[in-house]
Design a protein around this motif. Structure first.
Motif, short mmCIF file in Angstrom:
data_model
loop_
_atom_site.label_atom_id
_atom_site.label_comp_id
_atom_site.label_asym_id
_atom_site.label_seq_id
_atom_site.Cartn_x
_atom_site.Cartn_y
_atom_site.Cartn_z
N ILE A 68 4.40 3.24 -10.33
CA ILE A 68 2.95 3.23 -9.91
C ILE A 68 2.61 2.60 -8.68
CG2 ILE A 68 2.62 0.56 -10.93
CD1 ILE A 68 -0.05 1.72 -12.43
N GLY A 69 1.44 3.02 -8.11
CA GLY A 69 1.18 2.89 -6.89
C GLY A 69 -0.09 2.05 -6.72
N THR A 70 -0.44 1.39 -5.67
CA THR A 70 -1.53 0.32 -5.47
C THR A 70 -2.41 0.33 -4.30
OG1 THR A 70 -0.26 -1.21 -4.21
CG2 THR A 70 -0.08 -1.42 -6.72
N ALA A 71 -3.57 0.11 -4.14
CA ALA A 71 -4.26 0.41 -3.18
C ALA A 71 -3.92 0.08 -1.85
CB ALA A 71 -5.77 -0.34 -3.14
N ASP A 72 -3.03 -0.82 -1.67
CA ASP A 72 -2.40 -1.38 -0.21
C ASP A 72 -0.89 -0.44 0.07
OD1 ASP A 72 -0.49 -2.23 -2.03
OD2 ASP A 72 -0.68 -4.19 -1.13
N HIS A 73 -1.06 0.81 -0.76
CA HIS A 73 -0.06 1.68 -0.31
C HIS A 73 1.28 1.41 -0.82
CE1 HIS A 73 -3.16 3.97 1.57
NE2 HIS A 73 -3.24 2.99 2.41
#
Length: 130
Positions: free
Chosen positions: A118-123
């Motif tokens: 899973i990825g997050t908004a801060d890349h």
């Protein structure tokens, strides 16, 4: 955008049921074992009975849920803009697992061989054993 989940008959297009949430629905639905799982801008993940449209349970987070849920081994996983990834029991919606990323999570989890990606908004991309 009206905060309502609609179930329509595939042949006729007729409304079967509708379930209203407090704010707009912002995730895609997932259907598994008679339940529809869907996230809302009200910060809740909803489990809705697919036959009746009645809420089976809901779980409140501190952010919005745009992440499409992923069901694996009787746990539903999803991310929240509060910076956490959650795992709830499919039966009661009780917290089974939580991981804090430090950044909003709007991406959808994917699980392969017991590893959640899973990825997050801060890349950042996380690979988490479940």
């Amino acid at each position: 955008l009206d905060g309502t989940v609609y179930a329509l008959d595939a042949s006729s297009g007729w409304l079967i049921w509708r379930h209203r949430t407090l704010r707009p629905i912002i995730s895609s639905p997932v259907v598994k074992d008679g339940l529809v799982y869907i996230g809302s801008a009200d910060g809740k993940l909803y489990a809705i009975d697919i036959a009746t449209g009645q809420k089976f349970w809901s779980y409140q987070t501190d952010g919005q849920i745009a992440s499409t849920p992923f069901v694996w081994n009787d746990v539903v996983y999803f991310g929240s803009t509060d910076g956490s990834i959650y795992g709830l029991s499919v039966r009661r919606g009780e917290l089974q697992w939580r991981f804090e990323t430090g950044s909003p999570v709007i991406a959808s989890p994917y699980i392969v061989d017991g590893i959640m990606y899973i990825g997050t908004a801060d890349h950042q991309l996380f690979a988490l054993p479940i």
